[in-house]
Structure formats: structure tokens, C-alpha cells
Design an enzyme around this catalytic site. Structure first.
Site, mmCIF file in Angstrom:
data_model
loop_
_atom_site.group_PDB
_atom_site.id
_atom_site.type_symbol
_atom_site.label_atom_id
_atom_site.label_comp_id
_atom_site.label_asym_id
_atom_site.label_seq_id
_atom_site.Cartn_x
_atom_site.Cartn_y
_atom_site.Cartn_z
ATOM 1 N N TYR A 1 -0.533 -0.707 10.175
ATOM 2 C CA TYR A 1 -0.737 -1.376 8.892
ATOM 3 C C TYR A 1 0.475 -1.159 7.981
ATOM 4 O O TYR A 1 0.956 -2.092 7.315
ATOM 5 C CB TYR A 1 -2.003 -0.842 8.225
ATOM 6 N N SER B 1 0.848 -1.180 0.000
ATOM 7 C CA SER B 1 0.000 0.000 0.000
ATOM 8 C C SER B 1 0.886 1.233 0.000
ATOM 9 O O SER B 1 2.002 1.220 0.547
ATOM 10 C CB SER B 1 -0.894 0.005 1.244
ATOM 11 N N SER B 2 0.381 2.311 -0.569
ATOM 12 C CA SER B 2 1.166 3.548 -0.608
ATOM 13 C C SER B 2 1.346 4.168 0.769
ATOM 14 O O SER B 2 2.153 5.091 0.937
ATOM 15 C CB SER B 2 0.508 4.563 -1.554
ATOM 16 N N CYS B 3 0.635 3.663 1.794
ATOM 17 C CA CYS B 3 0.805 4.202 3.143
ATOM 18 C C CYS B 3 2.145 3.802 3.746
ATOM 19 O O CYS B 3 2.487 4.247 4.852
ATOM 20 C CB CYS B 3 -0.333 3.759 4.051
#
Length: 335
Positions: free
Chosen positions: A159, A130-132
């Protein structure tokens, strides 16, 4: 460090010698998370491309947190290819409220699947993150080498840490065992199969549900979290599925690959577009006491472009098809 030392270190850090090529359409292919937003899109894409030996299990059939069960499944199916799209996911509220769940569940899922894939020497594996994973204040657009250069967004740091661990796990397998496994980091995804739950969804499906319900009820206004000023990039999940197959057949390297459109919009702008698509004519209000999250998150997709792929579904067209899917499946959606 001399340039020669740097080159030697690079050799040590990646032991893969592999030329990407078309995948065998008759070989066993396991899609972990094949009923989720991304996994179901990948499954559809693989079927369309002629793959005939696809394997998937629902969470009730195979709990990926159960290590023994995962290894037994790999022993039975012996997949040659794997896409790891299974994950516990959620929006700001869910991530902020249950950080232990997001860290623990995702770490166990990843470790079990990756260890089993290593045990049975899966030829090609794609890990989806994920880009997070990138720092909260990373320079925009975000390049792959921004990883681990700053503090994470605190509302989803647990996460993000799990996903960062997955990337490093892939790189470690490449270094220690020489298997050509790769990672891809998608931007914000949306489309058929999304989670439209009021408490567990990401921003775009949450907005679709909120505005659609307001349009149906004749509400005069809709109130959204934050200020509406953060900028976000959105990619249709069918584009993501196409990118995954393309990367498996055309890319190899230890660096995770950003997957996105290369353009972004404000949350306010996306809310206006959704309101128009669902037919809501009332007023939009913003609750600035609620968190905005990261101010901007736009991925640099140069590496993806160098691999020969770019997104093809426009935001307007993608939203219209997603709203239609939401309405067609309203009775069976997760609550």
C-alpha cells in the site's frame, strides 16, 4: 555539486509558478472517493463552505480501475478542481493478507484519475496519501524529507509503495506540465463513515467495535493484538477535511504536506480511553504473538503550521462523537 547547480536542479524539478488563492465556489469540483471516510468529510466541508457544483460517483457507478470509464467521466464533467481520496484501504490484517490487491488496485486508481485530470488540465488537484509512506524506523516526529530514506513497515509496504508512486506522479506533473497539484499525507484518521469491519478496519474503529460489543454483551475481558506499546497519532476526519481545503487555498509546492495533530498516544492508552467512552468496565488483555506494526508514527506538522493550519478537535471529543455515530449507524455498517 555547487550551490548554483543545486538551484538549477531545483528549477528543473519544479516548473510551477502559482500563487494559492480562494477556489471558485461555483466551479465543478470532483471528489474521488466521496463516500469513504475522508471523501465524505471533504464533501461535507465543501458543502458547508458554499461549493455548489460538486461531483462524486460511487464505485458501482464509476469503477476508477476502468481507465476508459474514468476518462469518459472527466470528459463529461470537466472538473476544475479534484481531490483524489479514493483508495483501497485496510488494517494490518488486510494489508498483510492481500498485498497484491492493495498495490494493484491503488496504482490503477491513481494512474487513471491523474492521467484523466492531466488530459483535461485540472487547475488544482490534491492527492491524499498516508503516513505509512515513511520508513518504519524514521526519526520521530517524521518530517517530509524522510521519504525514501529507509525500509518500509513490511505489514503495509505494498500500500505504501502505491502511495509513494502517487506522490512522485504529482511531482512529475509539476515538473513536466507546470500544473500546481499538491499532495497531503494524513496521520491515522477516524470519525463518521469509518470502516468498522472486524477484518478490514484500522486500529481505532476496530477497538471501538470490540469494546462496544464487549460492553453490550457484558464480557469480562477484551483481547487486543500486540503489546499495546506502539505510539500512534490520531486525527479526526473533519479536521482532515478542513486541512485539505486550507491547503488547496493556501499552499503550493512539490513537497507532500504532513497532516496531523503533532501529538501521539500509545495503543494501550487509546484502548483505555475507548473502554471508558463506551462504558466497558472489564479487563483488557494483549496478545503479544500478534504484530505491533511500526513502533511509533508521529508526524512533524511544521510545514502545515507554516501554511496556517492546526487541528481543532480533541481526541476525547472526537472519540465520543465517533462512538455515537457508530451506535447510530450500527445496522448499516460494513461487515
Amino acid at each position: 555539486m555547487s550551490s548554483e547547480d543545486s538551484e538549477n536542479l531545483g528549477d528543473i524539478r519544479d516548473q510551477v509558478q502559482f500563487t494559492p488563492q480562494p477556489l471558485n465556489r461555483t466551479a465543478p469540483f470532483y471528489v474521488a472517493g466521496h463516500r469513504g471516510l475522508v471523501g465524505s468529510a471533504i464533501w461535507r466541508r465543501l458543502e458547508e463552505d458554499g461549493f455548489t457544483d460538486l461531483h462524486g460517483r460511487s464505485s458501482s457507478e464509476l469503477d476508477l480501475k476502468d481507465r476508459d470509464a474514468v476518462f469518459a467521466f472527466f470528459a463529461e464533467t470537466r472538473p476544475r478542481y479534484v481531490v483524489l481520496a479514493a483508495a483501497k484501504v485496510g488494517g494490518i490484517l488486510a494489508n498483510s493478507t492481500y498485498p497484491v490487491d492493495f498495490l494493484s488496485d491503488n496504482l490503477r486508481i491513481q494512474v487513471n484519475v491523474l492521467d484523466a485530470a492531466l488530459e483535461y488540465r485540472v487547475d488544482r488537484l490534491l492527492f491524499l496519501g498516508s503516513s505509512c509512506i515513511y520508513p518504519r524506523m524514521a526519526p520521530q516526529p517524521i518530517t517530509e524529507d524522510s521519504l525514501l530514506t529507509g525500509h518500509l513497515e513490511p505489514t503495509n509496504d505494498a500500500y505504501a509503495i502505491a502511495k509513494i508512486a502517487g506522490i512522485l506522479h504529482i511531482q512529475a506533473v509539476r515538473r513536466q506540465y507546470g500544473l500546481p497539484w499538491i499532495s497531503a499525507m494524513p496521520t491515522n484518521l477516524y470519525g463518521p463513515g469509518d470502516n468498522f469491519s472486524p477484518t478490514g478496519s484500522h486500529v481505532l474503529p476496530a477497538l471501538i467495535r470490540r469494546y462496544d460489543e464487549a460492553a453490550r454483551s457484558g464480557a469480562a475481558s477484551v483481547t487486543n493484538w500486540g503489546t499495546g506499546s506502539p505510539r500512534r497519532e490520531f486525527l479526526h476526519v473533519d479536521d482532515m477535511a478542513a486541512a485539505c481545503l486550507h491547503l488547496l487555498e493556501h499552499y503550493d509546492g512539490p513537497t507532500q504536506v504532513n497532516v496531523g495533530t503533532g501529538s501521539d498516544v500509545t495503543i494501550s492508552e487509546i484502548a483505555e480511553t475507548i473502554a471508558r467512552v463506551v462504558g466497558f468496565g472489564g479487563e483488557t488483555q494483549w496478545d503479544s504473538s500478534k504484530p505491533d506494526g511500526t513502533p511509533q508514527k508521529l508526524l512533524d506538522v511544521s510545514l502545515l503550521a507554516d501554511a496556517g493550519w492546526s487541528a481543532g478537535i480533541t481526541l476525547e471529543a472526537g472519540l465520543r462523537s465517533t462512538v455515537q455515530w457508530y451506535r447510530d449507524n450500527l445496522e448499516s455498517l460494513r461487515q
